[in-house]
Design a protein around this motif. Structure first.
Motif, mmCIF file in Angstrom:
data_model
loop_
_atom_site.group_PDB
_atom_site.id
_atom_site.type_symbol
_atom_site.label_atom_id
_atom_site.label_comp_id
_atom_site.label_asym_id
_atom_site.label_seq_id
_atom_site.Cartn_x
_atom_site.Cartn_y
_atom_site.Cartn_z
ATOM 1 N N GLY A 191 0.810 -1.214 0.000
ATOM 2 C CA GLY A 191 0.000 0.000 0.000
ATOM 3 C C GLY A 191 0.841 1.260 0.000
ATOM 4 O O GLY A 191 0.554 2.220 -0.730
ATOM 5 N N PHE A 192 1.909 1.273 0.793
ATOM 6 C CA PHE A 192 2.787 2.444 0.826
ATOM 7 C C PHE A 192 3.561 2.596 -0.486
ATOM 8 O O PHE A 192 3.806 3.716 -0.938
ATOM 9 C CB PHE A 192 3.752 2.365 2.006
ATOM 10 C CG PHE A 192 3.113 2.635 3.337
ATOM 11 C CD1 PHE A 192 1.874 3.227 3.447
ATOM 12 C CD2 PHE A 192 3.767 2.292 4.507
ATOM 13 C CE1 PHE A 192 1.294 3.480 4.675
ATOM 14 C CE2 PHE A 192 3.203 2.535 5.746
ATOM 15 C CZ PHE A 192 1.955 3.136 5.831
ATOM 16 N N VAL A 193 3.944 1.477 -1.101
ATOM 17 C CA VAL A 193 4.644 1.558 -2.388
ATOM 18 C C VAL A 193 3.706 2.091 -3.471
ATOM 19 O O VAL A 193 4.100 2.956 -4.271
ATOM 20 C CB VAL A 193 5.243 0.187 -2.783
ATOM 21 C CG1 VAL A 193 5.716 0.185 -4.217
ATOM 22 C CG2 VAL A 193 6.380 -0.173 -1.843
ATOM 23 N N VAL A 194 2.466 1.622 -3.503
ATOM 24 C CA VAL A 194 1.500 2.125 -4.486
ATOM 25 C C VAL A 194 1.229 3.607 -4.246
ATOM 26 O O VAL A 194 1.185 4.404 -5.190
ATOM 27 C CB VAL A 194 0.198 1.291 -4.446
ATOM 28 C CG1 VAL A 194 -0.905 1.946 -5.251
ATOM 29 C CG2 VAL A 194 0.454 -0.116 -4.943
ATOM 30 N N THR A 195 1.076 3.994 -2.989
ATOM 31 C CA THR A 195 0.858 5.406 -2.655
ATOM 32 C C THR A 195 2.038 6.251 -3.119
ATOM 33 O O THR A 195 1.854 7.309 -3.726
ATOM 34 C CB THR A 195 0.666 5.563 -1.138
ATOM 35 O OG1 THR A 195 -0.496 4.840 -0.739
ATOM 36 C CG2 THR A 195 0.510 7.010 -0.747
ATOM 37 N N THR A 196 3.244 5.795 -2.818
ATOM 38 C CA THR A 196 4.442 6.528 -3.223
ATOM 39 C C THR A 196 4.534 6.626 -4.736
ATOM 40 O O THR A 196 4.868 7.687 -5.280
ATOM 41 C CB THR A 196 5.697 5.849 -2.650
ATOM 42 O OG1 THR A 196 5.585 5.813 -1.230
ATOM 43 C CG2 THR A 196 6.962 6.581 -3.044
ATOM 44 N N TYR A 197 4.233 5.547 -5.420
ATOM 45 C CA TYR A 197 4.275 5.569 -6.884
ATOM 46 C C TYR A 197 3.289 6.595 -7.445
ATOM 47 O O TYR A 197 3.631 7.348 -8.366
ATOM 48 C CB TYR A 197 3.969 4.171 -7.434
ATOM 49 C CG TYR A 197 4.026 4.097 -8.927
ATOM 50 C CD1 TYR A 197 5.249 4.086 -9.585
ATOM 51 C CD2 TYR A 197 2.869 4.047 -9.687
ATOM 52 C CE1 TYR A 197 5.309 4.027 -10.966
ATOM 53 C CE2 TYR A 197 2.918 3.997 -11.058
ATOM 54 C CZ TYR A 197 4.140 3.983 -11.694
ATOM 55 O OH TYR A 197 4.203 3.942 -13.059
ATOM 56 N N LEU A 198 2.089 6.629 -6.902
ATOM 57 C CA LEU A 198 1.103 7.610 -7.377
ATOM 58 C C LEU A 198 1.559 9.040 -7.101
ATOM 59 O O LEU A 198 1.378 9.931 -7.935
ATOM 60 C CB LEU A 198 -0.259 7.333 -6.728
ATOM 61 C CG LEU A 198 -0.940 6.036 -7.150
ATOM 62 C CD1 LEU A 198 -2.210 5.814 -6.334
ATOM 63 C CD2 LEU A 198 -1.249 6.060 -8.636
ATOM 64 N N ILE A 199 2.144 9.275 -5.933
ATOM 65 C CA ILE A 199 2.635 10.620 -5.607
ATOM 66 C C ILE A 199 3.803 10.996 -6.516
ATOM 67 O O ILE A 199 3.908 12.139 -6.968
ATOM 68 C CB ILE A 199 3.028 10.713 -4.120
ATOM 69 C CG1 ILE A 199 1.778 10.619 -3.246
ATOM 70 C CG2 ILE A 199 3.777 12.006 -3.821
ATOM 71 C CD1 ILE A 199 2.051 10.513 -1.769
ATOM 72 N N LEU A 200 4.674 10.032 -6.805
ATOM 73 C CA LEU A 200 5.804 10.312 -7.699
ATOM 74 C C LEU A 200 5.330 10.729 -9.089
ATOM 75 O O LEU A 200 5.981 11.540 -9.751
ATOM 76 C CB LEU A 200 6.715 9.091 -7.812
ATOM 77 C CG LEU A 200 7.552 8.756 -6.584
ATOM 78 C CD1 LEU A 200 8.265 7.424 -6.780
ATOM 79 C CD2 LEU A 200 8.539 9.855 -6.273
ATOM 80 N N LYS A 201 4.204 10.195 -9.522
ATOM 81 C CA LYS A 201 3.687 10.528 -10.845
ATOM 82 C C LYS A 201 3.108 11.937 -10.914
ATOM 83 O O LYS A 201 3.069 12.530 -11.990
ATOM 84 C CB LYS A 201 2.629 9.508 -11.286
ATOM 85 C CG LYS A 201 3.205 8.154 -11.572
ATOM 86 C CD LYS A 201 4.240 8.264 -12.677
ATOM 87 C CE LYS A 201 4.951 6.976 -12.933
ATOM 88 N NZ LYS A 201 6.120 7.137 -13.784
ATOM 89 N N VAL A 202 2.648 12.475 -9.777
ATOM 90 C CA VAL A 202 2.011 13.803 -9.806
ATOM 91 C C VAL A 202 2.801 14.874 -9.056
ATOM 92 O O VAL A 202 2.379 16.018 -9.034
ATOM 93 C CB VAL A 202 0.570 13.745 -9.255
ATOM 94 C CG1 VAL A 202 -0.292 12.833 -10.086
ATOM 95 C CG2 VAL A 202 0.552 13.356 -7.801
ATOM 96 N N ARG A 203 3.921 14.530 -8.480
ATOM 97 C CA ARG A 203 4.609 15.505 -7.636
ATOM 98 C C ARG A 203 5.197 16.685 -8.399
ATOM 99 O O ARG A 203 5.440 17.731 -7.819
ATOM 100 C CB ARG A 203 5.679 14.832 -6.792
ATOM 101 C CG ARG A 203 6.929 14.436 -7.515
ATOM 102 C CD ARG A 203 7.909 13.800 -6.567
ATOM 103 N NE ARG A 203 9.136 13.428 -7.239
ATOM 104 C CZ ARG A 203 10.179 12.935 -6.634
ATOM 105 N NH1 ARG A 203 10.146 12.764 -5.322
ATOM 106 N NH2 ARG A 203 11.257 12.616 -7.298
#
Length: 189
Positions: free
Chosen positions: A86-98
């Motif tokens: 869950g934290f990896v998916v969250t981080t991946y999504l944030i990396l895409k929009v940061r």
């Protein structure tokens, strides 16, 4: 990124989530408790290099899975994976929009902390349902509208908690030693 600062922040976030958060629990609304670890995950995902952010998210998720009260199975065993994924998916999504958000805003951290709780819970539910389809595991039970309302309340409460935590993180951003982007077009928002 300064590993000592991340370790200290991790210890403080785990200590808050494991014990001190009980002081902030809203028992009248179904035992809604804020979480500090998603705030840390969001902050690291917003500012750390991509590979480092994903590795930190995986390690912090594994620590959360091993902490008391999370990921426990029968006979005291722990399942490692739901929070880590869950934290990896969250981080991946944030990396895409940061690159398109204002990173140095407290409201950005609060909004992403809200989303982190929801995404992590969705991945956790997916892991448990998938695990329940295997013939040697019991089917996943529970859930329903009450759990959804509790999850949504926890996400809102974590977003509110992210305001003071995000302020502390942004105030100390110099000691975290994140690499600033280079190049003519690179900007810190």
């Amino acid at each position: 990124m300064n590993a000592i600062v991340v370790i200290v922040a991790t210890i403080l976030a785990l200590a808050f989530d494991a014990s001190f958060a009980e002081a902030f629990t809203l028992r009248s609304t179904g035992s809604i408790t804020p979480q500090a670890m998603p705030c840390l995950i969001v902050f690291v995902a917003l500012f750390a290099p991509e590979t480092t952010a994903l590795l930190v998210a995986l390690l912090l998720g594994a620590l959360v899975d091993l902490s008391p009260g999370h990921g426990q199975l029968g006979a005291g065993a722990h399942i490692i994976g739901p929070s880590a994924l869950g934290f990896v998916v969250t981080t991946y999504l944030i990396l895409k929009v940061r690159n398109i958000v204002f990173r140095r805003r407290i409201l950005t951290i609060a909004f992403f902390a809200f989303g982190a709780v929801v995404v992590t819970a969705a991945v956790h539910a997916f892991v448990l349902v998938t695990r329940g389809f295997m013939p040697w595991n019991p089917a996943a039970v529970g859930g329903g509208m009450g759990e959804f309302v509790k999850l949504f309340g926890t996400a809102i409460y974590t977003g509110l908690l992210a305001v003071p935590i995000g302020w502390c993180f942004l105030s100390t951003i110099g000691i975290w030693k994140f690499h600033s982007p280079t190049g003519r077009r690179a900007t810190w928002r």
